[in-house]
Design a protein around this motif. Structure first.
Motif, PDB file in Angstrom:
ATOM      1  N   TYR A  71      33.274  33.627  47.652  1.00  0.00           N
ATOM      2  CA  TYR A  71      32.938  32.602  46.656  1.00  0.00           C
ATOM      3  C   TYR A  71      33.440  32.987  45.261  1.00  0.00           C
ATOM      4  O   TYR A  71      34.099  32.180  44.582  1.00  0.00           O
ATOM      5  N   PRO A  72      33.171  34.217  44.762  1.00  0.00           N
ATOM      6  CA  PRO A  72      33.709  34.578  43.446  1.00  0.00           C
ATOM      7  C   PRO A  72      35.236  34.601  43.406  1.00  0.00           C
ATOM      8  O   PRO A  72      35.836  34.245  42.395  1.00  0.00           O
ATOM      9  N   ALA A  73      35.883  35.028  44.499  1.00  0.00           N
ATOM     10  CA  ALA A  73      37.347  35.046  44.508  1.00  0.00           C
ATOM     11  C   ALA A  73      37.910  33.629  44.410  1.00  0.00           C
ATOM     12  O   ALA A  73      38.881  33.372  43.683  1.00  0.00           O
ATOM     13  N   TYR A  74      37.295  32.695  45.114  1.00  0.00           N
ATOM     14  CA  TYR A  74      37.755  31.296  45.081  1.00  0.00           C
ATOM     15  C   TYR A  74      37.642  30.723  43.671  1.00  0.00           C
ATOM     16  O   TYR A  74      38.599  30.142  43.132  1.00  0.00           O
ATOM     17  N   TYR A  75      36.483  30.919  43.040  1.00  0.00           N
ATOM     18  CA  TYR A  75      36.302  30.372  41.697  1.00  0.00           C
ATOM     19  C   TYR A  75      37.045  31.185  40.633  1.00  0.00           C
ATOM     20  O   TYR A  75      37.328  30.671  39.552  1.00  0.00           O
ATOM     21  N   SER A  76      37.374  32.438  40.913  1.00  0.00           N
ATOM     22  CA  SER A  76      38.214  33.210  39.988  1.00  0.00           C
ATOM     23  C   SER A  76      39.633  32.641  39.962  1.00  0.00           C
ATOM     24  O   SER A  76      40.248  32.534  38.900  1.00  0.00           O
ATOM     25  N   VAL A  77      40.160  32.289  41.133  1.00  0.00           N
ATOM     26  CA  VAL A  77      41.491  31.664  41.188  1.00  0.00           C
ATOM     27  C   VAL A  77      41.473  30.322  40.448  1.00  0.00           C
ATOM     28  O   VAL A  77      42.398  29.991  39.694  1.00  0.00           O
ATOM     29  N   ASN A  84      40.639  26.405  30.449  1.00  0.00           N
ATOM     30  CA  ASN A  84      39.462  26.951  29.786  1.00  0.00           C
ATOM     31  C   ASN A  84      39.357  28.452  30.047  1.00  0.00           C
ATOM     32  O   ASN A  84      39.538  28.913  31.170  1.00  0.00           O
ATOM     33  N   LYS A  85      39.085  29.237  29.007  1.00  0.00           N
ATOM     34  CA  LYS A  85      39.020  30.688  29.123  1.00  0.00           C
ATOM     35  C   LYS A  85      37.598  31.220  29.230  1.00  0.00           C
ATOM     36  O   LYS A  85      37.401  32.421  29.435  1.00  0.00           O
ATOM     37  N   GLU A  86      36.606  30.364  29.075  1.00  0.00           N
ATOM     38  CA  GLU A  86      35.232  30.835  29.196  1.00  0.00           C
ATOM     39  C   GLU A  86      34.916  31.237  30.636  1.00  0.00           C
ATOM     40  O   GLU A  86      34.248  32.241  30.874  1.00  0.00           O
ATOM     41  N   ASP A  87      35.420  30.456  31.602  1.00  0.00           N
ATOM     42  CA  ASP A  87      35.171  30.818  32.993  1.00  0.00           C
ATOM     43  C   ASP A  87      35.921  32.086  33.383  1.00  0.00           C
ATOM     44  O   ASP A  87      35.457  32.845  34.248  1.00  0.00           O
ATOM     45  N   ASP A  88      37.077  32.352  32.739  1.00  0.00           N
ATOM     46  CA  ASP A  88      37.771  33.620  32.991  1.00  0.00           C
ATOM     47  C   ASP A  88      36.888  34.805  32.586  1.00  0.00           C
ATOM     48  O   ASP A  88      36.754  35.787  33.331  1.00  0.00           O
TER      49      ASP A  88
END
Length: 352
Positions: A71-77, A84-88
Protein backbone atom coordinates in the motif's frame (compact mmCIF):
# COMPACT_ATOMS: atom_id res chain seq x y z
CA UNK A 1 -10.83 16.09 19.99
CA UNK A 2 -12.75 13.36 21.76
CA UNK A 3 -12.56 9.66 21.17
CA UNK A 4 -16.02 9.63 19.59
CA UNK A 5 -14.95 12.26 17.07
CA UNK A 6 -11.83 10.24 16.20
CA UNK A 7 -13.95 7.14 15.61
CA UNK A 8 -16.38 9.14 13.51
CA UNK A 9 -13.53 10.52 11.41
CA UNK A 10 -12.06 7.04 10.91
CA UNK A 11 -15.45 5.71 9.90
CA UNK A 12 -15.92 8.49 7.34
CA UNK A 13 -12.46 7.85 5.91
CA UNK A 14 -13.15 4.11 5.69
CA UNK A 15 -16.43 4.73 3.87
CA UNK A 16 -14.69 7.15 1.52
CA UNK A 17 -11.96 4.56 0.86
CA UNK A 18 -14.57 1.95 -0.02
CA UNK A 19 -16.54 4.27 -2.33
CA UNK A 20 -13.83 6.31 -4.07
CA UNK A 21 -12.46 4.98 -7.41
CA UNK A 22 -9.49 2.71 -6.63
CA UNK A 23 -8.37 -0.89 -7.25
CA UNK A 24 -9.73 -1.90 -3.82
CA UNK A 25 -13.17 -0.41 -4.48
CA UNK A 26 -13.21 -2.02 -7.94
CA UNK A 27 -12.51 -5.48 -6.47
CA UNK A 28 -15.11 -4.98 -3.75
CA UNK A 29 -17.61 -3.80 -6.35
CA UNK A 30 -17.13 -6.94 -8.43
CA UNK A 31 -17.48 -9.15 -5.35
CA UNK A 32 -20.60 -7.23 -4.34
CA UNK A 33 -22.14 -7.77 -7.76
CA UNK A 34 -21.29 -11.46 -7.88
CA UNK A 35 -22.24 -12.36 -4.28
CA UNK A 36 -24.93 -9.82 -3.46
CA UNK A 37 -23.22 -8.96 -0.16
CA UNK A 38 -22.58 -5.33 0.64
CA UNK A 39 -19.01 -4.14 0.30
CA UNK A 40 -18.87 -2.96 3.90
CA UNK A 41 -19.57 -6.49 5.12
CA UNK A 42 -17.00 -7.87 2.66
CA UNK A 43 -14.39 -5.40 3.90
CA UNK A 44 -15.08 -6.23 7.56
CA UNK A 45 -14.86 -9.93 6.79
CA UNK A 46 -11.56 -9.53 4.93
CA UNK A 47 -10.10 -7.48 7.80
CA UNK A 48 -11.27 -10.07 10.34
CA UNK A 49 -9.81 -12.98 8.35
CA UNK A 50 -6.54 -11.09 7.95
CA UNK A 51 -6.37 -10.46 11.70
CA UNK A 52 -7.05 -14.11 12.50
CA UNK A 53 -4.42 -15.23 9.99
CA UNK A 54 -1.89 -12.84 11.54
CA UNK A 55 -2.59 -14.39 14.93
CA UNK A 56 -2.81 -18.09 14.06
CA UNK A 57 -1.75 -18.51 10.41
CA UNK A 58 1.50 -19.73 8.89
CA UNK A 59 3.61 -17.09 7.12
CA UNK A 60 2.19 -14.19 9.13
CA UNK A 61 5.52 -12.38 8.79
CA UNK A 62 5.26 -12.31 5.00
CA UNK A 63 1.65 -11.08 5.09
CA UNK A 64 2.52 -8.38 7.63
CA UNK A 65 5.46 -7.17 5.53
CA UNK A 66 3.26 -7.10 2.41
CA UNK A 67 0.68 -4.98 4.23
CA UNK A 68 3.40 -2.59 5.36
CA UNK A 69 4.99 -2.41 1.89
CA UNK A 70 2.46 -2.76 -0.94
CA UNK A 71 0.00 0.00 0.00
CA UNK A 72 2.71 2.60 0.84
CA UNK A 73 4.69 1.67 -2.29
CA UNK A 74 1.60 2.16 -4.49
CA UNK A 75 0.80 5.57 -3.04
CA UNK A 76 4.50 6.56 -3.06
CA UNK A 77 4.57 6.02 -6.84
CA UNK A 78 1.37 8.08 -7.14
CA UNK A 79 2.98 10.81 -5.02
CA UNK A 80 6.07 10.85 -7.27
CA UNK A 81 3.91 11.22 -10.36
CA UNK A 82 1.77 13.98 -8.84
CA UNK A 83 2.72 17.66 -8.86
CA UNK A 84 1.94 18.13 -5.16
CA UNK A 85 5.01 17.73 -2.93
CA UNK A 86 3.24 17.39 0.41
CA UNK A 87 2.42 13.75 -0.24
CA UNK A 88 6.07 13.15 -1.20
CA UNK A 89 7.16 14.39 2.23
CA UNK A 90 4.48 12.28 3.89
CA UNK A 91 5.57 9.00 2.28
CA UNK A 92 9.31 9.79 2.63
CA UNK A 93 8.66 10.21 6.35
CA UNK A 94 6.90 6.83 6.40
CA UNK A 95 9.80 5.07 4.67
CA UNK A 96 12.34 6.63 7.07
CA UNK A 97 10.35 5.37 10.05
CA UNK A 98 9.85 2.00 8.33
CA UNK A 99 13.61 1.68 7.81
CA UNK A 100 14.39 2.56 11.43
CA UNK A 101 11.76 0.08 12.63
CA UNK A 102 13.11 -2.68 10.34
CA UNK A 103 16.66 -2.04 11.60
CA UNK A 104 15.55 -2.31 15.22
CA UNK A 105 13.44 -5.36 14.43
CA UNK A 106 16.45 -7.12 12.87
CA UNK A 107 18.26 -7.16 16.21
CA UNK A 108 15.21 -7.78 18.42
CA UNK A 109 13.30 -10.22 16.22
CA UNK A 110 14.78 -13.22 18.05
CA UNK A 111 13.06 -12.14 21.27
CA UNK A 112 9.94 -10.53 19.78
CA UNK A 113 9.18 -13.62 17.69
CA UNK A 114 7.99 -15.44 20.84
CA UNK A 115 5.79 -12.55 21.92
CA UNK A 116 2.07 -13.50 21.62
CA UNK A 117 0.23 -11.81 18.75
CA UNK A 118 3.46 -10.04 17.71
CA UNK A 119 2.63 -9.85 14.00
CA UNK A 120 -0.91 -8.61 14.70
CA UNK A 121 0.49 -5.75 16.80
CA UNK A 122 3.18 -5.11 14.18
CA UNK A 123 0.51 -4.87 11.47
CA UNK A 124 -1.50 -2.44 13.61
CA UNK A 125 1.65 -0.38 14.16
CA UNK A 126 2.36 -0.19 10.42
CA UNK A 127 -1.28 0.70 9.70
CA UNK A 128 -1.00 3.48 12.28
CA UNK A 129 2.17 4.73 10.59
CA UNK A 130 0.49 4.88 7.16
CA UNK A 131 -2.92 6.10 8.37
CA UNK A 132 -4.19 9.14 6.38
CA UNK A 133 -4.54 11.33 9.46
CA UNK A 134 -2.47 14.17 10.89
CA UNK A 135 -1.52 12.18 14.03
CA UNK A 136 -0.30 9.03 12.23
CA UNK A 137 2.62 7.09 13.63
CA UNK A 138 5.23 8.10 11.06
CA UNK A 139 4.75 11.81 11.77
CA UNK A 140 4.75 11.33 15.54
CA UNK A 141 7.84 9.07 15.61
CA UNK A 142 9.76 11.21 13.11
CA UNK A 143 9.07 14.52 14.87
CA UNK A 144 9.68 13.18 18.37
CA UNK A 145 12.47 10.61 17.90
CA UNK A 146 14.15 10.54 14.48
CA UNK A 147 14.39 14.26 13.72
CA UNK A 148 15.89 15.33 17.10
CA UNK A 149 18.51 12.54 16.90
CA UNK A 150 19.36 13.43 13.29
CA UNK A 151 19.76 17.16 14.02
CA UNK A 152 21.87 16.39 17.09
CA UNK A 153 24.34 14.11 15.24
CA UNK A 154 24.08 15.46 11.67
CA UNK A 155 27.52 17.15 11.63
CA UNK A 156 29.33 14.11 13.08
CA UNK A 157 27.67 11.75 10.59
CA UNK A 158 28.54 14.03 7.65
CA UNK A 159 32.19 14.16 8.76
CA UNK A 160 32.31 10.38 9.13
CA UNK A 161 30.77 9.86 5.69
CA UNK A 162 33.27 12.28 4.10
CA UNK A 163 36.18 10.50 5.80
CA UNK A 164 34.90 7.11 4.66
CA UNK A 165 34.44 8.29 1.08
CA UNK A 166 37.96 9.76 1.01
CA UNK A 167 39.49 6.60 2.46
CA UNK A 168 37.53 4.44 0.02
CA UNK A 169 38.76 6.54 -2.92
CA UNK A 170 42.37 6.30 -1.73
CA UNK A 171 42.09 2.53 -1.21
CA UNK A 172 40.55 2.10 -4.67
CA UNK A 173 43.36 4.13 -6.26
CA UNK A 174 46.05 2.14 -4.45
CA UNK A 175 44.41 -1.18 -5.33
CA UNK A 176 44.05 -0.19 -8.99
CA UNK A 177 47.71 0.86 -9.19
CA UNK A 178 48.86 -2.36 -7.53
CA UNK A 179 46.73 -4.56 -9.80
CA UNK A 180 47.99 -2.86 -12.95
CA UNK A 181 51.60 -3.10 -11.80
CA UNK A 182 51.13 -6.79 -11.01
CA UNK A 183 49.61 -7.45 -14.44
CA UNK A 184 52.49 -5.71 -16.18
CA UNK A 185 55.06 -7.58 -14.09
CA UNK A 186 53.44 -10.95 -14.83
CA UNK A 187 53.25 -10.15 -18.53
CA UNK A 188 56.90 -9.21 -18.64
CA UNK A 189 57.89 -12.44 -16.84
CA UNK A 190 55.80 -14.64 -19.14
CA UNK A 191 56.99 -12.97 -22.36
CA UNK A 192 60.38 -14.31 -23.69
CA UNK A 193 63.22 -11.81 -24.07
CA UNK A 194 63.23 -12.17 -27.88
CA UNK A 195 59.52 -11.29 -28.05
CA UNK A 196 60.08 -8.36 -25.67
CA UNK A 197 62.74 -6.95 -28.01
CA UNK A 198 60.44 -7.44 -31.01
CA UNK A 199 62.71 -9.92 -32.80
CA UNK A 200 62.40 -13.49 -34.02
CA UNK A 201 64.18 -16.02 -31.76
CA UNK A 202 65.77 -17.72 -34.82
CA UNK A 203 67.21 -14.41 -35.99
CA UNK A 204 68.43 -13.38 -32.58
CA UNK A 205 71.69 -15.37 -32.85
CA UNK A 206 74.47 -13.31 -34.45
CA UNK A 207 76.07 -14.62 -37.60
CA UNK A 208 79.77 -14.37 -38.31
CA UNK A 209 79.08 -11.92 -41.10
CA UNK A 210 77.15 -9.56 -38.83
CA UNK A 211 79.25 -6.79 -37.35
CA UNK A 212 79.81 -7.14 -33.65
CA UNK A 213 79.07 -4.10 -31.50
CA UNK A 214 82.07 -2.41 -30.05
CA UNK A 215 81.71 -2.25 -26.28
CA UNK A 216 83.66 1.01 -26.24
CA UNK A 217 81.42 2.83 -28.70
CA UNK A 218 78.03 1.07 -28.77
CA UNK A 219 75.59 1.20 -25.82
CA UNK A 220 75.01 -2.15 -24.09
CA UNK A 221 71.54 -3.69 -24.36
CA UNK A 222 69.11 -3.05 -21.55
CA UNK A 223 68.74 -5.67 -18.86
CA UNK A 224 65.29 -7.25 -18.25
CA UNK A 225 65.12 -5.81 -14.73
CA UNK A 226 65.76 -2.28 -15.99
CA UNK A 227 63.14 -2.76 -18.69
CA UNK A 228 60.60 -3.97 -16.12
CA UNK A 229 61.32 -0.94 -13.99
CA UNK A 230 60.83 1.34 -17.00
CA UNK A 231 57.57 -0.40 -17.90
CA UNK A 232 56.37 -0.16 -14.30
CA UNK A 233 57.18 3.55 -14.29
CA UNK A 234 55.25 3.98 -17.53
CA UNK A 235 52.29 2.06 -16.11
CA UNK A 236 52.40 4.10 -12.93
CA UNK A 237 52.44 7.29 -14.97
CA UNK A 238 49.46 6.04 -16.99
CA UNK A 239 47.62 5.08 -13.81
CA UNK A 240 48.38 8.46 -12.28
CA UNK A 241 47.14 10.16 -15.44
CA UNK A 242 43.95 8.09 -15.31
CA UNK A 243 43.48 8.94 -11.65
CA UNK A 244 44.06 12.61 -12.38
CA UNK A 245 41.50 12.42 -15.16
CA UNK A 246 39.05 10.69 -12.83
CA UNK A 247 39.60 13.36 -10.20
CA UNK A 248 39.10 16.06 -12.81
CA UNK A 249 35.91 14.31 -13.93
CA UNK A 250 34.75 14.15 -10.29
CA UNK A 251 35.56 17.84 -9.87
CA UNK A 252 33.66 18.64 -13.06
CA UNK A 253 30.70 16.59 -11.83
CA UNK A 254 30.80 18.42 -8.51
CA UNK A 255 30.94 21.76 -10.34
CA UNK A 256 27.99 20.69 -12.48
CA UNK A 257 26.10 19.61 -9.36
CA UNK A 258 26.92 22.97 -7.76
CA UNK A 259 25.65 24.73 -10.88
CA UNK A 260 22.50 22.62 -10.77
CA UNK A 261 22.07 23.45 -7.08
CA UNK A 262 22.60 27.14 -7.82
CA UNK A 263 20.06 26.96 -10.63
CA UNK A 264 17.64 25.21 -8.31
CA UNK A 265 18.26 27.87 -5.67
CA UNK A 266 17.65 30.59 -8.25
CA UNK A 267 14.45 28.86 -9.32
CA UNK A 268 13.41 28.56 -5.68
CA UNK A 269 14.24 32.22 -5.09
CA UNK A 270 12.27 33.22 -8.17
CA UNK A 271 9.35 31.09 -7.03
CA UNK A 272 9.59 32.62 -3.57
CA UNK A 273 9.71 36.10 -5.08
CA UNK A 274 6.70 35.28 -7.25
CA UNK A 275 4.90 33.85 -4.25
CA UNK A 276 5.88 36.93 -2.25
CA UNK A 277 4.59 39.21 -4.99
CA UNK A 278 1.41 37.16 -5.21
CA UNK A 279 1.03 37.34 -1.46
CA UNK A 280 1.61 41.10 -1.53
CA UNK A 281 -0.96 41.47 -4.29
CA UNK A 282 -3.38 39.28 -2.36
CA UNK A 283 -2.74 41.32 0.77
CA UNK A 284 -3.29 44.55 -1.17
CA UNK A 285 -6.48 43.12 -2.62
CA UNK A 286 -7.56 41.97 0.82
CA UNK A 287 -6.82 45.41 2.22
CA UNK A 288 -8.78 47.03 -0.59
CA UNK A 289 -11.66 44.65 0.03
CA UNK A 290 -11.46 45.38 3.74
CA UNK A 291 -11.44 49.11 3.00
CA UNK A 292 -14.45 48.65 0.75
CA UNK A 293 -16.17 46.63 3.46
CA UNK A 294 -15.28 49.33 6.01
CA UNK A 295 -16.61 52.03 3.67
CA UNK A 296 -19.78 50.02 3.13
CA UNK A 297 -20.11 49.60 6.88
CA UNK A 298 -19.54 53.31 7.36
CA UNK A 299 -22.16 54.08 4.74
CA UNK A 300 -24.55 51.68 6.43
CA UNK A 301 -23.80 53.29 9.79
CA UNK A 302 -24.31 56.77 8.33
CA UNK A 303 -27.55 55.72 6.73
CA UNK A 304 -28.68 54.15 9.98
CA UNK A 305 -27.67 57.30 11.86
CA UNK A 306 -29.53 59.47 9.35
CA UNK A 307 -32.55 57.21 9.57
CA UNK A 308 -32.29 57.29 13.35
CA UNK A 309 -32.01 61.06 13.38
CA UNK A 310 -34.94 61.37 11.03
CA UNK A 311 -36.97 59.01 13.19
CA UNK A 312 -35.99 60.98 16.30
CA UNK A 313 -36.96 64.25 14.64
CA UNK A 314 -40.24 62.79 13.46
CA UNK A 315 -40.91 61.37 16.89
CA UNK A 316 -40.05 64.70 18.50
CA UNK A 317 -42.30 66.50 16.04
CA UNK A 318 -45.09 64.02 16.72
CA UNK A 319 -44.54 64.42 20.44
CA UNK A 320 -44.59 68.23 20.02
CA UNK A 321 -47.77 68.06 18.04
CA UNK A 322 -49.30 65.77 20.64
CA UNK A 323 -48.23 68.17 23.37
CA UNK A 324 -49.75 71.10 21.46
CA UNK A 325 -52.97 69.14 21.08
CA UNK A 326 -52.91 68.31 24.77
CA UNK A 327 -52.30 71.99 25.65
CA UNK A 328 -55.15 73.02 23.40
CA UNK A 329 -57.39 70.44 24.99
CA UNK A 330 -56.34 71.62 28.43
CA UNK A 331 -57.05 75.23 27.43
CA UNK A 332 -60.46 74.17 26.14
CA UNK A 333 -61.14 72.38 29.41
CA UNK A 334 -60.03 75.48 31.35
CA UNK A 335 -62.27 77.69 29.23
CA UNK A 336 -65.17 75.33 29.78
CA UNK A 337 -64.52 75.38 33.50
CA UNK A 338 -64.36 79.19 33.43
CA UNK A 339 -67.61 79.33 31.52
CA UNK A 340 -69.20 76.92 33.96
CA UNK A 341 -68.02 79.09 36.85
CA UNK A 342 -69.46 82.14 35.12
CA UNK A 343 -72.75 80.30 34.62
CA UNK A 344 -72.74 79.28 38.25
CA UNK A 345 -72.02 82.84 39.35
CA UNK A 346 -74.83 84.16 37.15
CA UNK A 347 -77.22 81.63 38.58
CA UNK A 348 -76.16 82.58 42.07
CA UNK A 349 -76.66 86.23 41.29
CA UNK A 350 -80.09 85.54 39.86
CA UNK A 351 -81.08 83.59 42.93
CA UNK A 352 -79.95 86.45 45.10
Amino acid sequence: MGFAEILRGLRERAERLLTEPSPLSAVLGRLEESTGVRRKILAVGAVSLTGLYLVYGYGASLLCNLIGFVYPAYYSVKAIESENKEDDTKWLTYWVVYGVFSLGEFFSDIFLYWFPFYYAFKCLFLLWCMAPVAWNGSQVIYNRVVRPLFLRHEAAVDDMMNDLSGKAMSAAEAMTREVLCTLVRNQSLLTPPSAQMGRDPQKSLPSPADPQPDPRTDTPPERPEEKEEVEEEVVEEEVEEELVEEKEAVVEDEEEEEEVVEDDEKVVEEEEEEEGEEKVEEEVEDEEEEEEVVEDDEKVVEEEEEEGEEKVVEEEEEEGEEKVVEVEEEEKVVEEEVEEEKVVEEEVEEEE
